[in-house]
Design a protein around this motif. Sequence first.
Motif, PDB file in Angstrom:
ATOM      1  N   ILE A  29       0.871  -1.173   0.000  1.00 29.04           N
ATOM      2  CA  ILE A  29       0.000   0.000   0.000  1.00 29.04           C
ATOM      3  C   ILE A  29       0.908   1.222   0.000  1.00 29.04           C
ATOM      4  CG2 ILE A  29      -1.742   1.301   1.259  1.00 29.04           C
ATOM      5  CD1 ILE A  29      -2.582  -1.419   2.512  1.00 29.04           C
ATOM      6  N   ARG A  30       0.786   2.043  -1.040  1.00 28.14           N
ATOM      7  CA  ARG A  30       1.626   3.243  -1.167  1.00 28.14           C
ATOM      8  C   ARG A  30       0.759   4.483  -1.140  1.00 28.14           C
ATOM      9  NH1 ARG A  30       5.315   4.127  -5.586  1.00 28.14           N
ATOM     10  NH2 ARG A  30       6.391   5.277  -3.981  1.00 28.14           N
ATOM     11  N   PRO A  31       1.199   5.512  -0.431  1.00 26.59           N
ATOM     12  CA  PRO A  31       0.463   6.777  -0.461  1.00 26.59           C
ATOM     13  C   PRO A  31       0.760   7.532  -1.756  1.00 26.59           C
ATOM     14  CG  PRO A  31       2.385   6.980   0.936  1.00 26.59           C
ATOM     15  CD  PRO A  31       2.323   5.552   0.492  1.00 26.59           C
ATOM     16  N   TYR A  35       6.791   9.434   0.756  1.00 28.86           N
ATOM     17  CA  TYR A  35       8.212   9.758   0.693  1.00 28.86           C
ATOM     18  C   TYR A  35       8.685   9.661  -0.752  1.00 28.86           C
ATOM     19  CZ  TYR A  35      13.123   9.844   1.991  1.00 28.86           C
ATOM     20  OH  TYR A  35      14.442  10.188   2.107  1.00 28.86           O
ATOM     21  N   PRO A  36       9.417  10.647  -1.247  1.00 30.81           N
ATOM     22  CA  PRO A  36       9.776  10.686  -2.674  1.00 30.81           C
ATOM     23  C   PRO A  36      10.935   9.750  -3.055  1.00 30.81           C
ATOM     24  CG  PRO A  36      10.680  12.590  -1.573  1.00 30.81           C
ATOM     25  CD  PRO A  36       9.867  11.847  -0.540  1.00 30.81           C
ATOM     26  N   ILE A  41      14.130   3.180  -8.840  1.00 25.87           N
ATOM     27  CA  ILE A  41      14.468   2.231  -7.771  1.00 25.87           C
ATOM     28  C   ILE A  41      13.231   1.434  -7.367  1.00 25.87           C
ATOM     29  CG2 ILE A  41      15.145   2.045  -5.337  1.00 25.87           C
ATOM     30  CD1 ILE A  41      17.111   4.325  -5.835  1.00 25.87           C
ATOM     31  N   ILE A  42      12.100   2.112  -7.239  1.00 25.70           N
ATOM     32  CA  ILE A  42      10.859   1.424  -6.873  1.00 25.70           C
ATOM     33  C   ILE A  42      10.536   0.348  -7.909  1.00 25.70           C
ATOM     34  CG2 ILE A  42       8.352   1.688  -6.599  1.00 25.70           C
ATOM     35  CD1 ILE A  42       9.906   2.825  -4.251  1.00 25.70           C
ATOM     36  N   GLN A  43      10.612   0.690  -9.190  1.00 25.45           N
ATOM     37  CA  GLN A  43      10.292  -0.275 -10.247  1.00 25.45           C
ATOM     38  C   GLN A  43      11.256  -1.457 -10.250  1.00 25.45           C
ATOM     39  OE1 GLN A  43       7.492  -0.337 -11.931  1.00 25.45           O
ATOM     40  NE2 GLN A  43       6.958   1.474 -10.761  1.00 25.45           N
ATOM     41  N   GLN A  44      12.546  -1.199 -10.036  1.00 17.84           N
ATOM     42  CA  GLN A  44      13.528  -2.290  -9.985  1.00 17.84           C
ATOM     43  C   GLN A  44      13.229  -3.236  -8.829  1.00 17.84           C
ATOM     44  OE1 GLN A  44      17.202  -0.068  -9.731  1.00 17.84           O
ATOM     45  NE2 GLN A  44      17.599  -0.290 -11.927  1.00 17.84           N
ATOM     46  N   ARG A  45      12.872  -2.667  -7.693  1.00 16.90           N
ATOM     47  CA  ARG A  45      12.587  -3.498  -6.520  1.00 16.90           C
ATOM     48  C   ARG A  45      11.299  -4.288  -6.698  1.00 16.90           C
ATOM     49  NH1 ARG A  45      14.521   0.211  -1.356  1.00 16.90           N
ATOM     50  NH2 ARG A  45      16.701   0.347  -1.999  1.00 16.90           N
TER      51      ARG A  45
END
Length: 70
Positions: A29-31, A35-36, A41-45
């Motif tokens: 669940i992401r707001p 936090y920016p 990085i998010i997509q790689q993870r």
Amino acid sequence: RLMIPTALEMTEDQVLAFLQAITAPVFIIRPETGYPFPAKIIQQRLAQLKKVTVREIPGHHHVHLDSPQT
């Protein structure tokens, strides 16, 4: 305590290896205005997780406190 550096500082390769080892389904669940973190990085993870569902909801960093009913 949150401001003290951790004794275990992982490299990005180590983080990705840990994520690859997760076999259970993951629900994130992401707001919308959290936090920016860099999108790359998010997509790689996220790509390392085998079974992942991501839901963005209105809120900020502490989204679980902003919209607990959602």
